[in-house]
Design an enzyme around this catalytic site. Structure first.
Site, PDB file in Angstrom:
ATOM      1  N   LEU A 102       0.884  -1.168   0.000  1.00 30.49           N
ATOM      2  CA  LEU A 102       0.000   0.000   0.000  1.00 30.49           C
ATOM      3  C   LEU A 102       0.918   1.213   0.000  1.00 30.49           C
ATOM      4  O   LEU A 102       1.991   1.184   0.608  1.00 30.49           O
ATOM      5  CB  LEU A 102      -0.857   0.034   1.265  1.00 30.49           C
ATOM      6  CG  LEU A 102      -2.093  -0.862   1.341  1.00 30.49           C
ATOM      7  CD1 LEU A 102      -2.777  -0.687   2.697  1.00 30.49           C
ATOM      8  CD2 LEU A 102      -3.079  -0.546   0.227  1.00 30.49           C
ATOM      9  N   ASP A 103       0.485   2.294  -0.652  1.00 32.42           N
ATOM     10  CA  ASP A 103       1.279   3.528  -0.638  1.00 32.42           C
ATOM     11  C   ASP A 103       1.479   4.014   0.796  1.00 32.42           C
ATOM     12  O   ASP A 103       0.683   3.697   1.682  1.00 32.42           O
ATOM     13  CB  ASP A 103       0.555   4.639  -1.412  1.00 32.42           C
ATOM     14  CG  ASP A 103       0.407   4.292  -2.882  1.00 32.42           C
ATOM     15  OD1 ASP A 103       1.152   3.428  -3.355  1.00 32.42           O
ATOM     16  OD2 ASP A 103      -0.463   4.911  -3.522  1.00 32.42           O
TER      17      ASP A 103
END
Ligand code: URA
Length: 239
Positions: A102-103
């Site tokens: 995930l960013d």
């Protein structure tokens, strides 16, 4: 392999080292049938029982984390706290890594494991493990975007994404999104094609495994085999 008793128990039961020490001091732990109250004693997992039950040494470990914003999806990082940093004290000697990213600004479900084959399997597009996200955006998502997602969005660099589902919620400034592949910054880039900026992005499920409501950002839990199966058997569970 001989390991410290408290570490063995914390790893084997997925509990903190502190709680493992408590079990030991209460006399609930036996080594080869004899009570052992020394948490530092080195022993083999197969010789240990807790409350009379064998402490099975698991080959691999699978952890579900609710990633907070600001934490990076990596094992190690020079500048930032990583998802593995958040869990590693409870899993000493495990070579943990995130199975999917995930960013840094995104939140929600990240799986952490030391099982390379499992990670490869759930990330492989061939296995069709869908990932569900909740986004808030700066411009409403309309029916046009819904249809475009279904058809397959062409990103700015010309690459064509697989069909995905976007379900606008209320005024369209938030939406649920289901992806069937994992490309770097995929949602931000897909929405960017339509001039829509992402304000927040949260992953709520991988396959049929949903992030429990009561697992707060930064909290994590070890997955049991029933939960693990939900990831791949998503078609059997309602999302
Ligand atoms: N898509 C993104 O743009 N960011 C994420 O973190 C996940 C999917």
């Amino acid at each position: 392999m001989n390991q410290r008793l408290d570490k063995l128990i914390s790893e084997g039961l997925g509990i903190s080292r502190r709680d493992a020490k408590k079990l030991i001091s209460k006399g609930r732990v036996h080594i080869n049938g004899e009570i052992c109250r020394d948490p530092r004693r080195k022993t083999r997992p197969q010789d240990v029982t807790v409350d009379g039950k064998a402490l099975q040494h698991e080959e691999f470990v699978y952890i579900m984390l609710n990633k907070p914003a600001g934490v990076v999806s990596a094992s190690r990082d020079k500048n930032d706290i990583t998802v593995v940093d958040l869990v590693k004290d409870d899993f000493p000697r495990r070579e943990l890594f995130p199975a999917g990213r995930l960013d840094k600004t995104s939140t929600g479900l990240v799986l952490i494991t030391d099982d390379g084959k499992f990670a490869h399997d759930i990330l492989s597009p061939k296995k069709h493990v869908p990932k569900t996200y909740f986004v808030t955006v700066d411009k409403p998502v309309d029916e046009f975007v819904v249809k475009e997602f279904e058809k397959g969005v062409t990103l700015a660099d010309g690459s064509v994404m697989k069909s995905a589902q976007i379900y606008p919620i209320g005024d369209g400034l938030s939406a649920r999104i289901v992806l069937h592949q994992g490309v770097y910054h995929q949602i931000k880039r897909m929405l960017g094609v339509y001039g829509i900026g992402v304000n927040s992005l949260h992953r709520s499920a991988i396959g049929g495994l949903e992030l429990p409501q009561n697992l707060m950002p930064g909290e994590y839990m070890k997955l049991d085999s029933r939960q693990l199966l939900k990831i791949v058997n998503h078609h059997l569970t309602k999302n």
